[in-house]
Design a protein around this motif. Sequence first.
Motif, PDB file in Angstrom:
ATOM      1  N   PHE A 162       0.832  -1.213   0.000  1.00 49.47           N
ATOM      2  CA  PHE A 162       0.000   0.000   0.000  1.00 49.47           C
ATOM      3  C   PHE A 162       0.863   1.259   0.000  1.00 49.47           C
ATOM      4  CE2 PHE A 162      -2.021   3.394   2.485  1.00 49.47           C
ATOM      5  CZ  PHE A 162      -3.101   3.680   1.656  1.00 49.47           C
ATOM      6  N   ILE A 163       1.944   1.256   0.771  1.00 51.27           N
ATOM      7  CA  ILE A 163       2.836   2.419   0.818  1.00 51.27           C
ATOM      8  C   ILE A 163       3.437   2.679  -0.559  1.00 51.27           C
ATOM      9  CG2 ILE A 163       5.049   3.249   1.714  1.00 51.27           C
ATOM     10  CD1 ILE A 163       4.363   1.855   4.359  1.00 51.27           C
ATOM     11  N   LYS A 164       3.855   1.639  -1.271  1.00 50.54           N
ATOM     12  CA  LYS A 164       4.408   1.803  -2.612  1.00 50.54           C
ATOM     13  C   LYS A 164       3.336   2.308  -3.577  1.00 50.54           C
ATOM     14  CE  LYS A 164       7.804   1.300  -4.218  1.00 50.54           C
ATOM     15  NZ  LYS A 164       8.829   2.306  -4.655  1.00 50.54           N
ATOM     16  N   TRP A 165       2.124   1.753  -3.482  1.00 46.78           N
ATOM     17  CA  TRP A 165       1.036   2.189  -4.362  1.00 46.78           C
ATOM     18  C   TRP A 165       0.716   3.668  -4.129  1.00 46.78           C
ATOM     19  CZ3 TRP A 165      -3.721   4.231  -3.003  1.00 46.78           C
ATOM     20  CH2 TRP A 165      -4.613   4.433  -4.050  1.00 46.78           C
ATOM     21  N   ARG A 166       0.652   4.074  -2.855  1.00 46.26           N
ATOM     22  CA  ARG A 166       0.314   5.467  -2.549  1.00 46.26           C
ATOM     23  C   ARG A 166       1.419   6.419  -3.007  1.00 46.26           C
ATOM     24  NH1 ARG A 166      -0.603   7.290   3.624  1.00 46.26           N
ATOM     25  NH2 ARG A 166       1.637   6.828   3.620  1.00 46.26           N
ATOM     26  N   GLU A 167       2.680   6.004  -2.823  1.00 42.39           N
ATOM     27  CA  GLU A 167       3.809   6.830  -3.262  1.00 42.39           C
ATOM     28  C   GLU A 167       3.761   7.066  -4.765  1.00 42.39           C
ATOM     29  OE1 GLU A 167       8.583   6.236  -3.968  1.00 42.39           O
ATOM     30  OE2 GLU A 167       7.607   5.019  -2.439  1.00 42.39           O
ATOM     31  N   LYS A 168       3.541   6.006  -5.528  1.00 46.56           N
ATOM     32  CA  LYS A 168       3.481   6.123  -6.985  1.00 46.56           C
ATOM     33  C   LYS A 168       2.236   6.884  -7.432  1.00 46.56           C
ATOM     34  CE  LYS A 168       7.079   3.880  -8.708  1.00 46.56           C
ATOM     35  NZ  LYS A 168       7.958   4.411  -9.766  1.00 46.56           N
ATOM     36  N   ASN A 169       1.143   6.689  -6.718  1.00 46.63           N
ATOM     37  CA  ASN A 169      -0.115   7.347  -7.096  1.00 46.63           C
ATOM     38  C   ASN A 169      -0.018   8.862  -6.939  1.00 46.63           C
ATOM     39  OD1 ASN A 169      -2.917   6.880  -7.961  1.00 46.63           O
ATOM     40  ND2 ASN A 169      -3.456   7.808  -5.985  1.00 46.63           N
ATOM     41  N   ARG A 170       0.687   9.309  -5.906  1.00 44.48           N
ATOM     42  CA  ARG A 170       0.872  10.745  -5.689  1.00 44.48           C
ATOM     43  C   ARG A 170       1.717  11.383  -6.787  1.00 44.48           C
ATOM     44  NH1 ARG A 170       2.194  11.065   0.837  1.00 44.48           N
ATOM     45  NH2 ARG A 170       0.033  10.829   1.567  1.00 44.48           N
TER      46      ARG A 170
END
Length: 428
Positions: free
Chosen positions: A122-130
């Motif tokens: 989730f942390i990786k997904w949120r980082e990339k999504n931002r």
Amino acid sequence: MYPNLYYVFKDFFGIEWNFLHFVNSFGFFVALAFIICSVVLAKELRRKGKEGLLGPVEEKVMVGKPASTTELATNFGLGFLLGYKILGLFMTKGSMVNPQEYIFSSQGNLLAGIGLGAVFAFIKWREKNRQKLATPETRTIRVWPHDRVGEITMIAIIFGLLGAKLFDTFENWDSFLKDPSSIFSMSGLTFYGGLICAGIALWWYTRKHQIPFLHFIDVMAPVMMLAYGLGRIGCQVSGDGDWGIYNAAFKTTANGGILPANLSEFQATVAQQADFFAHNSTHHAFFPKPGFLSFLPDWFFAYDFPHNVNEAGVPLAGCTGKYCNHLPVPVFPTSLYEIIMGLMLFGLIWAVRKRFKVPGVLFGIYLILNGLERFFIEKIRVNVKMNFLGMQITQAELISFLMIIGGIVMIVLLKRRYQEGKTVEKTS
């Protein structure tokens, strides 16, 4: 001695946290050495960059893309492994008597692994999504050598540990054949093996990223000397067998004390502890405490390493359970000597590091100093000897001798090349 942090907290604070059995003292100080040295490395690389000796490299990167399936799966896998093993350790009931067995077993906590894996993904997904853009684009960025400290440290850790274990296995081949599982143990690491393998890996890395190698190894000279001194703290604190020969001028008491003795008492102990000395060398020296060093404690000259992590020696009086052995005759605490010498040599190299204009010369000085320190300490250390050209020497003695010669040759050749370059500049 404190085989792991459980015994540190128990002795100093009266706290008994079972999960601390997992944190071996040796590994803890090795990790601490890498952290401190990475900070020093970054500082030196920045200094070289400001002086114009190390420059950035332009790299193209794709930005604005969402997290890929591979990235999410990789982060989930890392989180799962840490959760399953590390968080699982905190949730394990009872005392961890053998952390290595736990790490290389199937034991763990499945729910903790899945939970932490999901968090990492989730942390990786949120980082990339931002950072996501409507249309991903390629950008050119400048990467300085000090930006790569994390990668350099990881390469040093991975190849350093692999090389240290590999060289130790070669040095103790008979012991390895008797117990092949010992290769998974953190005890028994050869510093020079780690130095050689990590050095080769970092040479390849600097070529790949266009980092001038001679300037890079000059940066590494004080860093490696510091790492050596700090790493030896782990050897001394845990009692990992990296000690010297017996000092027959002292004797060990049943409860782990050290007292002055004579040679006949040493011989009597050898006879009394026949079972122990049947499988261990009786190599010794007779070195009483010099008068001008009377202010130092006896254990500075002879130590019995009570509660050592290797469980070597004979039982301590009044001690039950694990890590209840000590050496029947005290030995020279060579790891303590190397802590002192390593940190002093680091201070020396650090003090003179800005005085040399010829790239690579500082590293040559490091090779000489490190080689001299190790060559002479080997004279009172316990190590496996090998037959080399008719001489009985240790692996470390051979490598340290080659380091001294290599350092001298390196300094001479680099200075000669530098002077020839200056001559060409003047005549052109």
